[in-house]
Design an enzyme around this catalytic site. Structure first.
Site, mmCIF file in Angstrom:
data_model
loop_
_atom_site.group_PDB
_atom_site.id
_atom_site.type_symbol
_atom_site.label_atom_id
_atom_site.label_comp_id
_atom_site.label_asym_id
_atom_site.label_seq_id
_atom_site.Cartn_x
_atom_site.Cartn_y
_atom_site.Cartn_z
ATOM 1 N N ARG A 40 -69.217 -17.974 125.734
ATOM 2 C CA ARG A 40 -69.019 -16.531 125.902
ATOM 3 C C ARG A 40 -67.544 -16.113 125.941
ATOM 4 N NH1 ARG A 40 -72.432 -15.210 130.938
ATOM 5 N NH2 ARG A 40 -72.551 -17.468 131.172
ATOM 6 N N LYS A 47 -62.788 -23.568 127.523
ATOM 7 C CA LYS A 47 -62.762 -22.548 128.571
ATOM 8 C C LYS A 47 -61.771 -22.846 129.695
ATOM 9 C CE LYS A 47 -66.368 -21.698 131.430
ATOM 10 N NZ LYS A 47 -67.644 -21.021 131.774
ATOM 11 N N GLU A 176 -83.008 -21.889 140.235
ATOM 12 C CA GLU A 176 -82.194 -21.246 139.201
ATOM 13 C C GLU A 176 -82.820 -19.913 138.814
ATOM 14 O OE1 GLU A 176 -79.122 -22.279 137.997
ATOM 15 O OE2 GLU A 176 -79.456 -23.493 139.771
ATOM 16 N N ASN A 191 -76.180 -19.705 145.106
ATOM 17 C CA ASN A 191 -75.491 -20.984 145.072
ATOM 18 C C ASN A 191 -74.168 -20.792 144.336
ATOM 19 O OD1 ASN A 191 -74.725 -23.669 144.750
ATOM 20 N ND2 ASN A 191 -76.074 -23.992 142.984
ATOM 21 N N ARG A 355 -30.594 -15.152 126.446
ATOM 22 C CA ARG A 355 -31.379 -16.315 126.013
ATOM 23 C C ARG A 355 -30.937 -17.568 126.757
ATOM 24 N NH1 ARG A 355 -30.592 -16.286 119.867
ATOM 25 N NH2 ARG A 355 -31.749 -18.230 120.092
ATOM 26 N N ALA A 402 -17.751 -3.078 121.351
ATOM 27 C CA ALA A 402 -19.070 -2.898 120.740
ATOM 28 C C ALA A 402 -19.112 -3.534 119.358
ATOM 29 C CB ALA A 402 -19.381 -1.415 120.636
ATOM 30 N N SER A 427 -13.644 -3.418 118.899
ATOM 31 C CA SER A 427 -15.000 -3.222 118.378
ATOM 32 C C SER A 427 -15.164 -3.755 116.967
ATOM 33 C CB SER A 427 -15.333 -1.729 118.379
ATOM 34 O OG SER A 427 -15.339 -1.269 119.709
HETATM 35 C C1 UD1 Z 1 -74.694 -23.231 138.119
HETATM 36 C C2 UD1 Z 1 -75.749 -23.571 139.164
HETATM 37 C C3 UD1 Z 1 -76.242 -22.284 139.818
HETATM 38 C C4 UD1 Z 1 -75.086 -21.526 140.404
HETATM 39 C C5 UD1 Z 1 -74.008 -21.285 139.364
HETATM 40 C C6 UD1 Z 1 -72.788 -20.731 140.006
HETATM 41 C C7 UD1 Z 1 -76.918 -25.554 138.424
HETATM 42 C C8 UD1 Z 1 -78.120 -26.083 137.771
HETATM 43 N N1 UD1 Z 1 -76.845 -24.241 138.549
HETATM 44 O O1 UD1 Z 1 -75.337 -22.507 137.107
HETATM 45 O O2 UD1 Z 1 -77.179 -22.584 140.833
HETATM 46 O O3 UD1 Z 1 -75.518 -20.300 140.949
HETATM 47 O O4 UD1 Z 1 -73.644 -22.519 138.724
HETATM 48 O O5 UD1 Z 1 -71.863 -20.336 139.039
HETATM 49 O O6 UD1 Z 1 -76.072 -26.305 138.848
HETATM 50 N N2 UD1 Z 1 -70.974 -28.456 133.471
HETATM 51 C C9 UD1 Z 1 -70.651 -29.732 133.069
HETATM 52 N N3 UD1 Z 1 -71.605 -30.481 132.452
HETATM 53 C C10 UD1 Z 1 -72.847 -30.033 132.222
HETATM 54 C C11 UD1 Z 1 -73.185 -28.743 132.651
HETATM 55 C C12 UD1 Z 1 -72.228 -27.983 133.278
HETATM 56 O O7 UD1 Z 1 -69.508 -30.167 133.248
HETATM 57 O O8 UD1 Z 1 -73.639 -30.783 131.664
HETATM 58 C C13 UD1 Z 1 -69.963 -27.641 134.140
HETATM 59 C C14 UD1 Z 1 -69.613 -26.375 133.392
HETATM 60 O O9 UD1 Z 1 -68.529 -26.591 132.515
HETATM 61 C C15 UD1 Z 1 -69.246 -25.426 134.511
HETATM 62 C C16 UD1 Z 1 -70.113 -25.895 135.669
HETATM 63 O O10 UD1 Z 1 -70.486 -27.223 135.375
HETATM 64 O O11 UD1 Z 1 -67.900 -25.568 134.893
HETATM 65 C C17 UD1 Z 1 -71.354 -25.029 135.860
HETATM 66 O O12 UD1 Z 1 -72.154 -25.071 134.713
HETATM 67 P P1 UD1 Z 1 -72.911 -23.799 134.164
HETATM 68 O O13 UD1 Z 1 -73.622 -24.184 132.934
HETATM 69 O O14 UD1 Z 1 -71.993 -22.637 134.108
HETATM 70 O O15 UD1 Z 1 -73.982 -23.572 135.313
HETATM 71 P P2 UD1 Z 1 -74.726 -22.225 135.641
HETATM 72 O O16 UD1 Z 1 -75.874 -22.075 134.731
HETATM 73 O O17 UD1 Z 1 -73.760 -21.120 135.735
#
Ligand code: UD1
Ligand code: MG
Length: 481
Positions: A40, A47, A176, A191, A355, A402, A427
């Site tokens: 996104r 990101k 979730e 969470n 600079r 100048a 100048s």
């Molecule tokens: C997650 C939580 C949700 C919480 C929310 C808060 C889970 C299942 N859900 O959801 O309960 O409310 O965060 O923002 O944990 N990432 C990895 N590897 C993966 C998947 C994710 O490194 O396989 C990292 C992502 O880059 C990110 C973070 O984990 O930094 C969270 O992942 P994301 O997919 O954003 O989880 P949410 O669906 O937002």
């Protein structure tokens, strides 16, 4: 890191002298999840490399983690992992590559083999950059005996995992959003994703987490319900504010986090006595140190390390990057200063461009439409208008007219111009380097100077003026017919 490599261990604690928060029996290890793509963001950049206050988002999280003095820091990366690990190579991180992002639980599982069994593990997100030290400390402290979760009460909980509690208020599970019933979706306690747990618990529960859910992912919070099912209690604590746990998924959220970060910095400056024309129109991308009675006008950007002495005034719309400004100096509107050292009582701008390698001695003046580079401007010397001074050593009390240009570049090499004390350059003069103008030397306006000018000499190098009497102005051509 390849398989079999030993992850870097951090600080003296690694030798077992001291555990986290001074408790000799506890070792803290931090796992940062940062493998997600960030679709996104609609950007080529991974990101977690998007800048917050001029530094990658992930760097803020790494610094928050290091603030807890963990024995090891593991960062799980996936999308753009090479770029991420390269950008943050300076940090003592055990990089763990998660080739396929199968969920937060799966992400943590990738790092677990490198985690000491008797440690406490704190899980952070690479895209939740405003998380505060005190909150993390409370969370880790809660996790001494079992898992602990950071929750938050938010106005719009859509998209987040919801916290399910029993009649006594004890946590039962995290559901979730996509798996939640309408009644569960009405819950506003969410969470944050950040949790801490003894490594033993993660080792016991994580391999048992399945992926039979709406997203077909291995959910990290499912370890909590597994613990509860065994009669264990899950401790929870609340974040100070919604902002602290705001996750960045798109450019709008990144901007929200940036503005919050800048607001906090502006407030800290004002608390320290700095006068800001508009607290909402200052951006600090780095570190800004200020003396007493510093005044900063609107739309000023500070980058890198900037230090402003007592009574310094910065006019509107200026950019200062890696600059020191000594006491009593004014930088007027629209000036751009980079890697420069400005002495006390100077005046810079408006519309000045200083600079790298520019140094102004006390009370020097650099005025409008003046560009300087690798230049030492002597005490009280004036370069007031429309001038380029590059690769120049200038003594005190000099006046540059100048339109003066130091011709420092012959197309291949750079050469220096050495201007003695009290020199006056008229100048529209062209000073062709290498060149030396002795103390008290005088260059007549409009001269092109290619040879050294000795002490107190006058150099005139321009066509002699002729006045022609009775000359005829050209007349308008007559039409042929
Ligand atoms: C997650 C939580 C949700 C919480 C929310 C808060 C889970 C299942 N859900 O959801 O309960 O409310 O965060 O923002 O944990 N990432 C990895 N590897 C993966 C998947 C994710 O490194 O396989 C990292 C992502 O880059 C990110 C973070 O984990 O930094 C969270 O992942 P994301 O997919 O954003 O989880 P949410 O669906 O937002
Ligand atoms: Mg998310």
């Amino acid at each position: 890191m390849g398989p079999g490599d030993v992850p870097p261990r951090l600080s003296a604690q690694a030798a077992g002298q001291q555990g986290y928060f001074g408790d000799s029996n506890m070792q803290l290890e931090v796992i940062i999840l940062a493998a997600g793509q960030g679709t996104r963001m609609k950007s080529k950049l991974p990101k977690v490399l998007h800048p917050l206050a001029g530094r990658p988002m992930l760097e803020h999280v790494i610094q928050a983690a290091l603030g807890l003095e963990p024995t090891a820091l593991h960062v799980v990366i996936g999308h753009g992992f090479e770029a991420v690990a390269t950008a943050l190579a300076a940090y003592p991180v055990n990089w763990v590559v998660q080739a396929q992002q199968l969920g937060t639980g799966h992400g943590v599982l990738q790092a677990l083999p490198a985690v000491a069994e008797d440690s406490t593990v704190l899980v952070l997100y690479g895209d939740v950059p405003l998380i505060g030290h005190d909150t993390l400390r409370s969370l880790v402290t809660l996790a001494a005996e079992g898992p602990a979760l950071l929750t938050a009460e938010v106005a719009r909980p859509a998209g987040y995992g919801r916290i399910l509690r029993d009649d006594f208020g004890a946590l039962v599970a995290v559901v979730e959003h996509r798996d939640a019933s309408a009644a569960q979706r009405a819950i506003h306690e969410i969470n944050t994703g950040l949790l801490a747990a003894p490594a033993r618990d993660l080792l016991a529960y994580l391999p048992r987490v399945g992926n039979e859910n709406a997203q077909g992912e291995y959910y990290l919070p499912d370890v909590l319900s597994l613990a509860v099912a065994e009669g264990r209690a899950v401790a929870t604590c609340r974040a100070d504010s919604e902002m602290e746990v705001l996750g960045v998924n798109d450019q709008q959220q990144l901007n929200q986090v940036e503005r919050e970060y800048q607001r906090r910095q502006a407030e800290a400056l004002m608390r320290a006595g700095v006068a800001l024309a508009d607290a909402g129109r200052i951006d600090i991308r780095g570190t800004l140190r200020c003396g007493v009675d510093v005044r900063i006008d609107v739309n000023v950007v500070f980058e890198g390390e900037v230090s402003l002495g007592d009574d310094v005034v910065i006019g509107p719309n200026c950019v200062l990057r890696d600059v020191t400004v000594a006491a009593g100096t004014t930088v007027h509107a629209m000036s751009h200063l980079q890697e420069a050292e400005i002495g006390p009582g100077c005046s810079v701008g408006p519309f000045a461009r200083l600079r790298p390698g520019t140094r102004l001695a006390a009370r020097a003046r650099v005025g409008n439409f003046v560009e300087t580079k690798n230049a030492d401007i002597g005490q009280g010397s004036k370069v007031n208008h429309l001038t380029y001074i590059g690769d120049c050593d200038m003594g005190p009390g000099v006046n540059i007219g100048a339109g003066t240009i130091t011709c420092n570049y012959d197309g291949v090499n750079k050469h220096r111009t050495d201007i003695g004390a009290g020199v006056f350059v008229g100048s529209n003069s062209t000073l062709v380097a290498p060149l030396r103008i002795g103390d008290g030397g005088f260059v007549a306006a409009g001269s092109t100077v290619t040879r050294a000018v000795d002490q107190d000499e006058l150099a005139v190098s321009r066509a002699r003026q002729r006045n022609i009497q009775g000359w005829r102005r050209p007349g308008k051509k007559q039409a042929e017919d």
